[in-house]
Design a protein around this motif. Structure first.
Motif, PDB file in Angstrom:
ATOM      1  N   ASP A 152     118.912  65.507  79.734  1.00 49.33           N
ATOM      2  CA  ASP A 152     117.514  65.189  80.026  1.00 49.33           C
ATOM      3  C   ASP A 152     117.365  64.758  81.489  1.00 49.33           C
ATOM      4  OD1 ASP A 152     114.826  64.408  78.369  1.00 49.33           O
ATOM      5  OD2 ASP A 152     115.197  62.895  79.922  1.00 49.33           O
ATOM      6  N   ALA A 153     118.278  63.929  81.968  1.00 51.08           N
ATOM      7  CA  ALA A 153     118.221  63.462  83.359  1.00 51.08           C
ATOM      8  C   ALA A 153     118.498  64.598  84.343  1.00 51.08           C
ATOM      9  CB  ALA A 153     119.224  62.327  83.571  1.00 51.08           C
ATOM     10  N   ALA A 154     119.403  65.488  83.991  1.00 52.46           N
ATOM     11  CA  ALA A 154     119.793  66.565  84.910  1.00 52.46           C
ATOM     12  C   ALA A 154     118.767  67.687  84.978  1.00 52.46           C
ATOM     13  CB  ALA A 154     121.145  67.145  84.491  1.00 52.46           C
ATOM     14  N   LEU A 155     118.122  67.999  83.848  1.00 48.14           N
ATOM     15  CA  LEU A 155     117.264  69.187  83.784  1.00 48.14           C
ATOM     16  C   LEU A 155     115.786  68.883  83.584  1.00 48.14           C
ATOM     17  CD1 LEU A 155     119.570  71.429  81.575  1.00 48.14           C
ATOM     18  CD2 LEU A 155     119.239  71.548  84.057  1.00 48.14           C
ATOM     19  N   GLY A 156     115.452  67.626  83.492  1.00 50.13           N
ATOM     20  CA  GLY A 156     114.064  67.248  83.240  1.00 50.13           C
ATOM     21  C   GLY A 156     113.877  66.885  81.784  1.00 50.13           C
ATOM     22  N   PRO A 157     112.766  66.221  81.479  1.00 46.64           N
ATOM     23  CA  PRO A 157     112.535  65.755  80.114  1.00 46.64           C
ATOM     24  C   PRO A 157     112.632  66.873  79.082  1.00 46.64           C
ATOM     25  CG  PRO A 157     110.915  64.833  81.599  1.00 46.64           C
ATOM     26  CD  PRO A 157     111.672  65.869  82.381  1.00 46.64           C
ATOM     27  N   ILE A 158     113.263  66.557  77.965  1.00 42.58           N
ATOM     28  CA  ILE A 158     113.361  67.513  76.866  1.00 42.58           C
ATOM     29  C   ILE A 158     112.001  67.574  76.183  1.00 42.58           C
ATOM     30  CG2 ILE A 158     114.431  67.972  74.624  1.00 42.58           C
ATOM     31  CD1 ILE A 158     116.959  66.491  75.840  1.00 42.58           C
ATOM     32  N   ALA A 159     111.452  68.780  76.102  1.00 41.60           N
ATOM     33  CA  ALA A 159     110.137  68.982  75.511  1.00 41.60           C
ATOM     34  C   ALA A 159     110.225  69.428  74.059  1.00 41.60           C
ATOM     35  CB  ALA A 159     109.355  70.025  76.310  1.00 41.60           C
ATOM     36  N   GLU A 160     111.348  70.107  73.706  1.00 41.63           N
ATOM     37  CA  GLU A 160     111.446  70.664  72.355  1.00 41.63           C
ATOM     38  C   GLU A 160     112.899  70.836  71.960  1.00 41.63           C
ATOM     39  OE1 GLU A 160     110.198  74.747  69.927  1.00 41.63           O
ATOM     40  OE2 GLU A 160     109.800  74.599  72.068  1.00 41.63           O
ATOM     41  N   VAL A 161     113.171  70.567  70.705  1.00 38.19           N
ATOM     42  CA  VAL A 161     114.456  70.927  70.111  1.00 38.19           C
ATOM     43  C   VAL A 161     114.221  72.295  69.481  1.00 38.19           C
ATOM     44  CG1 VAL A 161     116.203  70.359  68.387  1.00 38.19           C
ATOM     45  CG2 VAL A 161     115.111  68.531  69.717  1.00 38.19           C
ATOM     46  N   VAL A 162     114.774  73.331  70.121  1.00 38.65           N
ATOM     47  CA  VAL A 162     114.562  74.701  69.662  1.00 38.65           C
ATOM     48  C   VAL A 162     115.370  74.976  68.403  1.00 38.65           C
ATOM     49  CG1 VAL A 162     114.766  77.141  70.309  1.00 38.65           C
ATOM     50  CG2 VAL A 162     114.078  75.439  72.027  1.00 38.65           C
ATOM     51  N   GLY A 163     116.594  74.445  68.367  1.00 43.24           N
ATOM     52  CA  GLY A 163     117.435  74.656  67.198  1.00 43.24           C
ATOM     53  C   GLY A 163     118.509  73.594  67.103  1.00 43.24           C
ATOM     54  N   ALA A 164     118.980  73.367  65.872  1.00 40.44           N
ATOM     55  CA  ALA A 164     120.053  72.399  65.652  1.00 40.44           C
ATOM     56  C   ALA A 164     120.789  72.756  64.370  1.00 40.44           C
ATOM     57  CB  ALA A 164     119.481  70.982  65.549  1.00 40.44           C
ATOM     58  N   THR A 165     122.118  72.650  64.423  1.00 37.18           N
ATOM     59  CA  THR A 165     122.934  72.840  63.232  1.00 37.18           C
ATOM     60  C   THR A 165     124.015  71.771  63.204  1.00 37.18           C
ATOM     61  OG1 THR A 165     124.546  74.317  64.275  1.00 37.18           O
ATOM     62  CG2 THR A 165     122.627  75.354  63.246  1.00 37.18           C
TER      63      THR A 165
ATOM     64  N   ALA B 196     118.235  76.470  86.032  1.00 36.07           N
ATOM     65  CA  ALA B 196     117.878  77.355  84.929  1.00 36.07           C
ATOM     66  C   ALA B 196     118.366  76.837  83.580  1.00 36.07           C
ATOM     67  CB  ALA B 196     118.447  78.751  85.175  1.00 36.07           C
ATOM     68  N   GLY B 197     119.489  76.117  83.585  1.00 33.37           N
ATOM     69  CA  GLY B 197     120.014  75.652  82.310  1.00 33.37           C
ATOM     70  C   GLY B 197     121.198  74.728  82.462  1.00 33.37           C
ATOM     71  N   GLY B 198     121.706  74.318  81.316  1.00 32.25           N
ATOM     72  CA  GLY B 198     122.857  73.423  81.310  1.00 32.25           C
ATOM     73  C   GLY B 198     123.603  73.500  80.000  1.00 32.25           C
ATOM     74  N   ASN B 199     124.794  72.971  80.020  1.00 36.60           N
ATOM     75  CA  ASN B 199     125.654  72.970  78.845  1.00 36.60           C
ATOM     76  C   ASN B 199     126.433  71.663  78.813  1.00 36.60           C
ATOM     77  OD1 ASN B 199     127.114  74.240  76.591  1.00 36.60           O
ATOM     78  ND2 ASN B 199     128.832  74.216  77.998  1.00 36.60           N
ATOM     79  N   ALA B 200     126.618  71.130  77.615  1.00 35.73           N
ATOM     80  CA  ALA B 200     127.424  69.925  77.458  1.00 35.73           C
ATOM     81  C   ALA B 200     128.304  70.074  76.226  1.00 35.73           C
ATOM     82  CB  ALA B 200     126.541  68.696  77.315  1.00 35.73           C
ATOM     83  N   GLN B 201     129.532  69.605  76.349  1.00 36.74           N
ATOM     84  CA  GLN B 201     130.461  69.570  75.222  1.00 36.74           C
ATOM     85  C   GLN B 201     131.141  68.212  75.187  1.00 36.74           C
ATOM     86  OE1 GLN B 201     132.832  73.291  74.257  1.00 36.74           O
ATOM     87  NE2 GLN B 201     132.666  73.370  76.479  1.00 36.74           N
ATOM     88  N   TRP B 202     131.220  67.625  74.008  1.00 36.99           N
ATOM     89  CA  TRP B 202     131.998  66.407  73.801  1.00 36.99           C
ATOM     90  C   TRP B 202     132.670  66.582  72.449  1.00 36.99           C
ATOM     91  CZ3 TRP B 202     130.250  61.201  76.027  1.00 36.99           C
ATOM     92  CH2 TRP B 202     131.197  60.201  75.789  1.00 36.99           C
TER      93      TRP B 202
END
Length: 152
Positions: free
Chosen positions: A42-55, A2-8
């Protein structure tokens, strides 16, 4: 999934080691560690189709919201200008089958580079001319980064 999260989150650009790296200070985490984090999501959840938001906020703190072709969404939070010790590196995915995380980065960089070279030598010796992580993969990731910059 359903989703994922990453922090660095790191203070790497606060150290004198990168004081003369103009491109790192201009583009920060997005162009330095961003491609690696985006690639893993992208590898874990499938190809990224859209950048919904960015700040991009103070301390070079980036927040990305991504939609993947197969339906999941993911969030990425990255910075190289936060005084974090040790560096926080966490990846997770979740869905109908629970929650899985990949905490930290335990393998030293020199071992990662050695594995990369071993794979390359094996490809040359076997005559292999294609690999899933090729120029097309790099182009896809660059397009995602371009879409992030257009959201600002």
């Amino acid at each position: 999934l359903a989703g994922g999260n990453a922090q660095w989150l790191s203070g790497a650009l606060l150290s004198p080691d990168y004081a003369d790296s103009a491109w790192r200070h201009e583009h920060g985490a997005l162009l330095d560690i961003g491609p690696h984090v985006i690639d893993l999501m992208d590898a874990a959840l499938g190809p990224i189709a859209e950048v919904v938001g960015a700040t991009r906020g103070s301390h070079d703190l980036w927040h990305l919201l991504l939609a993947h072709e197969t339906g999941p969404t993911s969030t990425i939070t990255i910075s190289l200008k936060l005084p974090m010790r040790p560096t926080v590196v966490e990846f997770s995915v979740y869905g109908d089958h629970g929650y899985r995380s990949l905490p930290g980065r335990d393998t030293p960089a020199d071992q990662c580079y050695t594995a990369l070279l071993d794979d390359f030598v094996a490809m040359v010796q076997s005559g292999t001319t294609s690999h899933p992580v090729d120029a097309q993969r790099g182009l896809h990731l660059q397009r995602v980064i371009d879409a992030v910059l257009k959201k600002l």
